[in-house]
Scaffold this motif. Structure first.
Motif, short mmCIF file in Angstrom:
data_model
loop_
_atom_site.label_atom_id
_atom_site.label_comp_id
_atom_site.label_asym_id
_atom_site.label_seq_id
_atom_site.Cartn_x
_atom_site.Cartn_y
_atom_site.Cartn_z
N SER A 1 0.80 -1.21 0.00
CA SER A 1 0.00 0.00 0.00
C SER A 1 0.84 1.27 0.00
O SER A 1 0.30 2.36 0.21
N VAL A 2 2.13 1.17 -0.22
CA VAL A 2 3.00 2.36 -0.24
C VAL A 2 3.82 2.36 -1.52
O VAL A 2 3.95 1.33 -2.20
N TYR A 3 4.36 3.53 -1.83
CA TYR A 3 5.31 3.67 -2.93
C TYR A 3 6.71 3.88 -2.34
O TYR A 3 6.88 4.31 -1.20
N GLN A 4 7.70 3.56 -3.15
CA GLN A 4 9.08 3.88 -2.85
C GLN A 4 9.74 4.37 -4.14
O GLN A 4 9.27 4.05 -5.25
N PHE A 5 10.82 5.14 -3.99
CA PHE A 5 11.60 5.46 -5.18
C PHE A 5 12.17 4.17 -5.77
O PHE A 5 12.39 3.18 -5.05
N ARG A 6 12.38 4.23 -7.05
CA ARG A 6 12.85 3.02 -7.75
C ARG A 6 14.08 2.42 -7.08
O ARG A 6 14.23 1.21 -7.02
N HIS A 7 14.93 3.27 -6.54
CA HIS A 7 16.07 2.78 -5.79
C HIS A 7 16.46 3.83 -4.77
O HIS A 7 16.26 5.03 -4.96
N GLU A 8 17.04 3.37 -3.66
CA GLU A 8 17.45 4.28 -2.61
C GLU A 8 18.51 5.27 -3.10
O GLU A 8 18.54 6.43 -2.66
N SER A 9 19.37 4.85 -4.01
CA SER A 9 20.37 5.77 -4.56
C SER A 9 19.72 6.93 -5.29
O SER A 9 20.18 8.07 -5.22
N LEU A 10 18.62 6.65 -6.00
CA LEU A 10 17.89 7.72 -6.70
C LEU A 10 17.26 8.67 -5.70
O LEU A 10 17.29 9.89 -5.88
N ARG A 11 16.68 8.14 -4.63
CA ARG A 11 16.07 9.00 -3.61
C ARG A 11 17.13 9.89 -2.95
O ARG A 11 16.90 11.10 -2.74
N GLU A 12 18.27 9.31 -2.62
CA GLU A 12 19.33 10.09 -1.99
C GLU A 12 19.83 11.20 -2.91
O GLU A 12 20.08 12.32 -2.47
N ARG A 13 19.97 10.90 -4.20
CA ARG A 13 20.45 11.91 -5.13
C ARG A 13 19.44 13.04 -5.30
O ARG A 13 19.82 14.22 -5.32
N LEU A 14 18.15 12.72 -5.39
CA LEU A 14 17.13 13.75 -5.51
C LEU A 14 17.05 14.59 -4.25
O LEU A 14 16.83 15.81 -4.31
N ALA A 15 17.20 13.96 -3.09
CA ALA A 15 17.15 14.70 -1.83
C ALA A 15 18.30 15.70 -1.73
O ALA A 15 18.14 16.80 -1.20
N GLN A 16 19.46 15.34 -2.25
CA GLN A 16 20.60 16.26 -2.25
C GLN A 16 20.34 17.50 -3.11
O GLN A 16 20.87 18.58 -2.83
N GLN A 17 19.52 17.35 -4.14
CA GLN A 17 19.27 18.45 -5.07
C GLN A 17 18.04 19.28 -4.70
O GLN A 17 17.71 20.24 -5.39
N ALA A 18 17.35 18.90 -3.61
CA ALA A 18 16.15 19.64 -3.20
C ALA A 18 16.53 21.01 -2.68
O ALA A 18 17.57 21.17 -2.02
N PRO A 19 15.72 22.04 -2.95
CA PRO A 19 16.03 23.39 -2.47
C PRO A 19 15.89 23.50 -0.95
O PRO A 19 15.17 22.75 -0.33
#
Length: 607
Positions: free
Chosen positions: A589-607
């Motif tokens: 019943s939940v979503y996750q990013f396709r991979h944890e590495s992708l989530r970490e990279r996107l989080a680094q680029q968040a304003p």
């Protein structure tokens, strides 16, 4: 020669007297045990969900990635406990081979290890499907859950696991199946736990395991090794470790992906791999995650040759992936990656604004405001005071219960992960008290209007009638909901959209029950020309029941964040589209990013 015939009935011993020659004895085979109907239904739900998810991830392609998996003895338990030969170092590439190895283990405990993006979760999904295809009448049903939301110091593994599965499959008697050992936990992402909790988590898992309990655990190898140094490896477990895809396997995967029509565009990349089998390009694409990103997101493959080292190439692949598939979703996904946990669940969206409401003073402020409003009603007997009381109380209580605690559903769970506002028993009482003040003061108002004086008998009688009617309505609706849920499809029972619809049904049902009972009781108390006031006063408690729920907290938070431009207004549809594009993966019943590495990279680029 004597001939004796015995047929029918049952006997412990059969004796033949006289001259005994050849004896032919036919013993009927013991009947096979009947499979548990609930376990069989759960297997259908789990299997259907993960087959669809595996197809969406491309795991059933005509040429699966040849990821080698080697037996890892250094992070396995003693050979006499695991049942695996101590000198076995075989390499397996097919899920069927891993399944045969797993089923041959006496305790059926396996740890799947590898580096980031090495295919640990993909192997766990394919292993789960393989085990369900081979499921016998008495075999446990494998169920995959992400481990990131578990808090080892606050909740036992069995309790968390049962609660997590119940959220995904609400019509299945999870507690009974778990007690009868008919479930096989597949715990994904041990390395996603906070580093300071991993040793305690491994210790807690070993403490909860009893002989005969099967388990599959996935983790990055280094995180598991450090946790094992602080405690010990998983009891009686074997381990497999991923190896890089050989250069020939990378070339073959890229050739089949390109096809004859686009092979010329990929030829420079193929030539570079052939010329430098140990170069940075080959070593990067030997990882299944980055090989998949390169195949899906690159329309100009020659760009891959511009990067001199692995780090710059991996950063490029991660940065290129989301804009290539959904350029308009980059900002929103970065914001989600920076603020959400690995599990993207609609009922946790309120955490984005919960810091304004979860401080310890808010439940007491809610009680204080409700009490003052109720006293104003009692002393003035003014309908305007009653209106002010109801409006202020409902507003404060809805914000406190909805945004502060995530809804009263979470408060009513005696076990499980609770929000900071209700960690202790006084906190639970403080947060639940506003729910009780509204009906209580409404009853006081009705009785004083009718009798002129509140008596203990009238108060107890009115409260008893209201509670009895509410309980009867809730039990009836709950039974109807459970019966109707059994006919739901696999997609409806194990998807985030289904969980959201179920939350909305619960909120509307609770609001209907509270509003109807409050109106009936107030009509008896007010009577005559005051029926309009009774209707108004019953609508406000109904609104509290709706907007103080998990779905209400989600709706309020969604509107607030959408107004601030942080998420789309149609948030659930946005997540479903991101999953369809392959940016997110669905786990129950939940979503996750396709991979944890992708989530970490996107989080680094968040304003």
């Amino acid at each position: 020669m004597t001939h004796n015939q015995f047929s029918g009935g049952q006997a412990r011993n059969v004796v033949q007297a006289g001259s005994v020659g050849r004896i032919d004895l036919t013993v009927p085979a013991a009947p096979l045990p009947e499979p548990d109907p609930d376990a069989r239904r759960l297997a259908g739900l789990v299997g259907g969900q993960w087959r669809a998810e595996a197809a969406a991830r491309g795991l059933f392609g005509p040429l699966p990635l040849p990821v080698p998996w080697r037996t890892e003895h250094r992070l396995a338990d003693h050979p006499e406990l695991t049942g695996a030969p101590p000198d076995e170092v075989g390499t397996r590439t097919r899920p069927a081979e891993i399944a045969e190895m797993f089923l041959a283990l006496p305790e059926r405990r396996l740890v799947i290890l590898g580096s980031a993006g090495s295919g640990k979760t993909s192997l766990a999904v394919l292993l789960l499907i393989e085990l369900i295809d081979r499921l016998g009448p008495q075999d446990p049903v494998p169920v995959l859950v992400p481990l990131a939301s578990w808090q080892p110091g606050k909740q036992r593994l069995r309790e968390w696991f049962a609660e997590r599965i119940s959220k995904d499959y609400p019509t299945v008697p999870v507690a009974r199946l778990l007690a009868e050992r008919r479930l096989l936990p597949v715990l994904d992402g041990f390395d996603e736990l906070p580093p300071e909790l991993r040793a305690d988590a491994l210790r807690a898992i070993n403490r909860d395991l009893t002989p005969g309990d099967p388990l599959v655990l996935t983790s990055r190898a280094e995180a598991y090794r450090r946790a094992a140094e602080g405690s010990r490896v998983l009891h009686a477990s074997a381990a497999v470790h991923s190896r890089p895809i050989p250069a020939a396997g990378v070339t073959e995967a890229l050739r089949h992906h390109a096809g004859p029509q686009h092979l010329a565009r990929w030829q420079p990349v193929l030539d570079e791999i052939a010329a430098h089998p140990a170069g940075p390009l080959t070593r990067t694409l030997a990882n299944p995650l980055f090989l998949g990103l390169a195949r899906e997101a690159h329309t100009a493959p020659a760009d891959l040759l511009r990067f001199p080292d692995r780090q710059s190439l991996t950063d490029h692949l991660l940065d290129r992936f989301v804009p290539a598939l959904a350029p308009d979703a980059v900002r929103t996904l970065r914001d989600i990656a920076a603020h959400d946990e690995p599990d993207i669940a609609w009922w946790r969206l309120h955490w984005r604004v919960a810091n304004l409401f979860t401080v310890s003073k808010w439940p007491w402020v809610s009680i204080f405001v409700a009490t003052l409003s109720g006293l104003a009603v009692l002393y003035s007997y003014s309908p305007y005071a009653a209106l002010v009381y109801c409006t202020v109380t409902i507003t404060v209580c809805s914000l406190t219960l909805g945004l502060g605690s995530g809804g009263y559903e979470g408060l009513l769970r005696l076990k499980g992960r609770l929000n900071p506002v209700v960690h202790s028993t006084p906190g639970k009482i403080a947060a639940l008290t506003p729910l009780l003040l509204g009906p209580l003061f409404a009853l006081l108002l009705a009785s004083t209007r009718t009798l002129g004086l509140m008596t203990p008998v009238s108060l107890v009688g009115t409260v008893s009638v209201q509670c009895s009617l509410s309980a009867l309505l809730l039990l009836t609706i709950r039974r109807w909901a459970r019966q109707s849920a059994r006919s739901m499809s696999v997609e409806e029972q194990s998807s985030p959209a289904a969980a959201l619809r179920a939350g909305r049904r619960r909120a509307v049902t609770m609001g209907t029950v509270v509003g109807s009972v409050s109106y009936a009781v107030l009509c008896v108390g007010l009577g005559g020309p005051q029926l309009g006031a009774a209707l108004w006063c019953s609508l406000l408690p109904a609104a509290l029941a709706v907007f103080g729920s998990e779905w209400g907290a989600y709706t309020i938070t969604r509107l607030l964040l959408a107004a601030a431009g942080r998420i789309p207004l149609r948030y659930a549809a946005f997540l479903a589209e991101a999953h369809r594009l392959g940016l997110l993966r669905r786990v129950g019943s939940v979503y996750q990013f396709r991979h944890e590495s992708l989530r970490e990279r996107l989080a680094q680029q968040a304003p």
